[in-house]
Design an enzyme around this catalytic site. Structure first.
Site, mmCIF file in Angstrom:
data_model
loop_
_atom_site.group_PDB
_atom_site.id
_atom_site.type_symbol
_atom_site.label_atom_id
_atom_site.label_comp_id
_atom_site.label_asym_id
_atom_site.label_seq_id
_atom_site.Cartn_x
_atom_site.Cartn_y
_atom_site.Cartn_z
ATOM 1 N N GLN A 39 41.818 56.798 -12.201
ATOM 2 C CA GLN A 39 42.416 56.180 -13.396
ATOM 3 C C GLN A 39 41.718 56.689 -14.649
ATOM 4 O O GLN A 39 42.053 56.291 -15.755
ATOM 5 C CB GLN A 39 42.249 54.658 -13.340
ATOM 6 N N ILE A 95 40.299 58.997 -17.705
ATOM 7 C CA ILE A 95 40.924 59.964 -18.604
ATOM 8 C C ILE A 95 39.915 61.001 -19.089
ATOM 9 O O ILE A 95 40.221 61.837 -19.913
ATOM 10 C CB ILE A 95 41.568 59.225 -19.806
ATOM 11 N N HIS A 110 46.340 58.131 -14.979
ATOM 12 C CA HIS A 110 46.552 57.781 -16.383
ATOM 13 C C HIS A 110 46.414 59.003 -17.280
ATOM 14 O O HIS A 110 46.077 58.889 -18.453
ATOM 15 C CB HIS A 110 45.574 56.678 -16.807
ATOM 16 N N CYS A 161 57.928 66.601 -30.967
ATOM 17 C CA CYS A 161 58.586 67.775 -30.362
ATOM 18 C C CYS A 161 58.002 68.138 -28.999
ATOM 19 O O CYS A 161 58.467 69.073 -28.374
ATOM 20 C CB CYS A 161 58.509 68.968 -31.308
ATOM 21 N N CYS A 173 50.860 68.248 -35.428
ATOM 22 C CA CYS A 173 51.429 69.303 -34.582
ATOM 23 C C CYS A 173 51.617 70.604 -35.380
ATOM 24 O O CYS A 173 52.338 70.624 -36.385
ATOM 25 C CB CYS A 173 52.768 68.807 -34.046
ATOM 26 N N THR A 187 36.290 50.326 -10.022
ATOM 27 C CA THR A 187 37.472 49.865 -10.765
ATOM 28 C C THR A 187 37.665 48.375 -10.536
ATOM 29 O O THR A 187 37.394 47.874 -9.442
ATOM 30 C CB THR A 187 38.754 50.630 -10.355
ATOM 31 N N SER A 188 38.160 47.687 -11.584
ATOM 32 C CA SER A 188 38.420 46.249 -11.441
ATOM 33 C C SER A 188 39.795 46.010 -10.812
ATOM 34 O O SER A 188 40.159 44.868 -10.560
ATOM 35 C CB SER A 188 38.350 45.574 -12.816
ATOM 36 N N SER A 227 31.428 48.831 -5.946
ATOM 37 C CA SER A 227 31.462 48.512 -7.376
ATOM 38 C C SER A 227 30.383 47.478 -7.682
ATOM 39 O O SER A 227 29.782 46.923 -6.765
ATOM 40 C CB SER A 227 32.837 47.977 -7.763
ATOM 41 N N ARG A 228 30.170 47.237 -8.975
ATOM 42 C CA ARG A 228 29.121 46.266 -9.333
ATOM 43 C C ARG A 228 29.531 44.843 -9.003
ATOM 44 O O ARG A 228 28.710 44.032 -8.619
ATOM 45 C CB ARG A 228 28.815 46.360 -10.828
HETATM 46 P P1 OAD Z 1 37.378 48.470 -15.681
HETATM 47 O O1 OAD Z 1 36.460 48.473 -16.835
HETATM 48 O O2 OAD Z 1 38.468 47.471 -15.652
HETATM 49 O O3 OAD Z 1 36.543 48.306 -14.322
HETATM 50 C C1 OAD Z 1 35.389 49.066 -14.068
HETATM 51 C C2 OAD Z 1 34.640 48.427 -12.922
HETATM 52 O O4 OAD Z 1 33.560 49.270 -12.579
HETATM 53 C C3 OAD Z 1 34.071 47.056 -13.244
HETATM 54 O O5 OAD Z 1 34.362 46.191 -12.192
HETATM 55 C C4 OAD Z 1 32.562 47.297 -13.362
HETATM 56 O O6 OAD Z 1 31.801 46.208 -12.876
HETATM 57 C C5 OAD Z 1 32.387 48.485 -12.451
HETATM 58 N N1 OAD Z 1 31.253 49.354 -12.818
HETATM 59 C C6 OAD Z 1 30.847 49.767 -14.037
HETATM 60 N N2 OAD Z 1 29.815 50.627 -13.954
HETATM 61 C C7 OAD Z 1 29.533 50.756 -12.622
HETATM 62 C C8 OAD Z 1 28.566 51.494 -11.881
HETATM 63 N N3 OAD Z 1 27.683 52.307 -12.463
HETATM 64 N N4 OAD Z 1 28.588 51.365 -10.539
HETATM 65 C C9 OAD Z 1 29.485 50.566 -9.917
HETATM 66 N N5 OAD Z 1 30.422 49.855 -10.567
HETATM 67 C C10 OAD Z 1 30.458 49.940 -11.903
HETATM 68 O O7 OAD Z 1 37.956 49.961 -15.565
HETATM 69 P P2 OAD Z 1 39.200 50.481 -14.698
HETATM 70 O O8 OAD Z 1 39.401 49.623 -13.514
HETATM 71 O O9 OAD Z 1 38.983 51.918 -14.486
HETATM 72 O O10 OAD Z 1 43.761 52.588 -18.847
HETATM 73 O O11 OAD Z 1 40.387 50.259 -15.722
HETATM 74 C C11 OAD Z 1 41.693 50.659 -15.370
HETATM 75 C C12 OAD Z 1 42.474 51.093 -16.589
HETATM 76 O O12 OAD Z 1 42.416 50.085 -17.586
HETATM 77 C C13 OAD Z 1 41.933 52.313 -17.271
HETATM 78 O O13 OAD Z 1 42.382 53.511 -16.697
HETATM 79 C C14 OAD Z 1 42.403 52.173 -18.696
HETATM 80 C C15 OAD Z 1 42.263 50.698 -18.879
HETATM 81 O O14 OAD Z 1 43.174 50.101 -19.743
HETATM 82 C C16 OAD Z 1 44.055 53.567 -19.758
HETATM 83 O O15 OAD Z 1 43.213 54.201 -20.317
HETATM 84 C C17 OAD Z 1 45.478 53.834 -19.987
#
Ligand code: OAD
Length: 313
Positions: A111, A113, A131, A142, A163, A249-250, A273-274
């Site tokens: 996910q 970027i 994403h 365009c 652009c 990821t959450s 994850s944490r």
């Molecule tokens: P989140 O910020 O929602 O979740 C990140 C998770 O990683 C959290 O649960 C943290 O506790 C955990 N975390 C952080 N650092 C860590 C580490 N060093 N080791 C282990 N765990 C760790 O981020 P995403 O789930 O990636 O969309 O968010 C999903 C989408 O929401 C993103 O792609 C973004 C956002 O809106 C767009 O940019 C379009």
């Protein structure tokens, strides 16, 4: 989904990785935080906790395509701090690359970027950037596409990138009686006649703000995910996957969060994850810093995870 009762310890995780050949790895912002890149939703350090000053109803709106079209400055004030810099990757990226090297990686659905997976050597055919990423940028009018780096200088300088194709079009439209708006020294907008002699025309004579805005090819809320996401998942991975590893990821954002319930319930699923998530029943939860967890998994598997950020024993 009911947990598979036979898997629940870190040694079960090790056995599962060793005997699997088609692993789906689903990653989020947590795998890049050790490089100083903030995640989104961590309580005090996540990007969304730092955007209150923008006065948006919901900080996610910085990635909302309708808001961007109305006023790209919200996104661009934030983009300055999140554009990728350098070519570093974390031990967790190295771990995914190692799974690939061992012939075990089916697909990495990321996910993120930041495009760091590519720097770590994950092959394009094994990577789905769900994403999108900063790797390219396109004009919202365009669709003219450029390498992402081409717009970085503007973003860093606090300018909205425009652009070049549209600017060129405006230039060509230039005619003796073409009119344009130009700001006078005191900031008032004035109508001004184009000069007919293009050689003598200074750059600021073009009506740059009329040109399309460039947007990094990130999937904003309100935009569809790249076709590769569903094509790969439904047409390739669903029948092959033998293990799912979710890292950093959450799992709060659909449709990526729906990958897990979409894959067969009989396939073991593990979470690194944490913080735990309460809405998914993983077989093995390995909670902690993902760089530390993957290093420990590799140690137990006798795999050499080479990375300068792993402390030597
Ligand atoms: P989140 O910020 O929602 O979740 C990140 C998770 O990683 C959290 O649960 C943290 O506790 C955990 N975390 C952080 N650092 C860590 C580490 N060093 N080791 C282990 N765990 C760790 O981020 P995403 O789930 O990636 O969309 O968010 C999903 C989408 O929401 C993103 O792609 C973004 C956002 O809106 C767009 O940019 C379009």
């Amino acid at each position: 989904r009911i947990k598979l009762p036979q898997f629940n310890t870190i040694d079960d995780a090790v056995d599962l990785i060793l005997k699997s050949h088609n692993i789906v790895v689903l990653t989020g912002a947590g795998i890049s935080t050790s490089l100083g890149i903030p995640d989104f939703r961590s309580k005090d350090t996540g990007l969304y906790s730092k955007l209150r000053h923008l006065g948006l109803n919901d900080p996610q709106e910085v990635f909302d395509i309708h808001i961007f079209r109305e006023d790209p400055t919200y996104f661009y004030t934030v983009a300055r701090d999140i554009i990728p810099s350098g070519d570093r990757f974390t031990p967790t990226h190295a771990f995914i690359a190692l799974l690939q090297q061992k012939g075990k990686l089916l697909t990495n659905y990321s996910q993120n970027i930041d495009n760091i997976e590519a720097m770590a050597g994950i092959l394009p055919e094994k990577l789905v950037q769900c994403h999108g990423s900063f790797a390219t940028a396109s004009c919202i009018e365009c669709k003219y596409q450029v390498p992402g780096e081409a717009v970085f200088p503007d973003i860093r300088a606090g300018r909205i990138p425009r652009c070049d194709k549209c600017i060129e079009g405006l230039r060509r439209l230039k005619a003796p009686n073409a009119m344009k708006r130009k700001r006078s020294a005191n900031g008032e907008k004035k109508k001004r006649r184009f000069d007919n002699d293009s050689d003598s025309e200074p750059e600021e004579d073009y009506d740059i703000p009329a040109a399309g805005v460039m947007k990094p090819d990130i999937t904003f809320f309100g935009e569809p995910l790249p076709d590769k996401f569903s094509d790969r998942l439904t047409g390739h991975d669903v029948d092959k996957v033998d293990l799912v590893i979710v890292i950093g990821t959450s799992l709060k954002v659909a449709p990526v969060s729906e990958v897990i319930p979409y894959l067969p319930a009989s396939i073991p699923q593990m979470y690194i994850s944490r913080e735990p998530v309460s809405h998914v029943n993983f077989d093995v939860d390995m909670l902690g810093d993902c760089d530390v967890v993957v290093a420990e998994l590799c140690r137990r598997m006798d795999w050499e995870l080479k990375h300068e950020m792993i402390p030597e024993n």
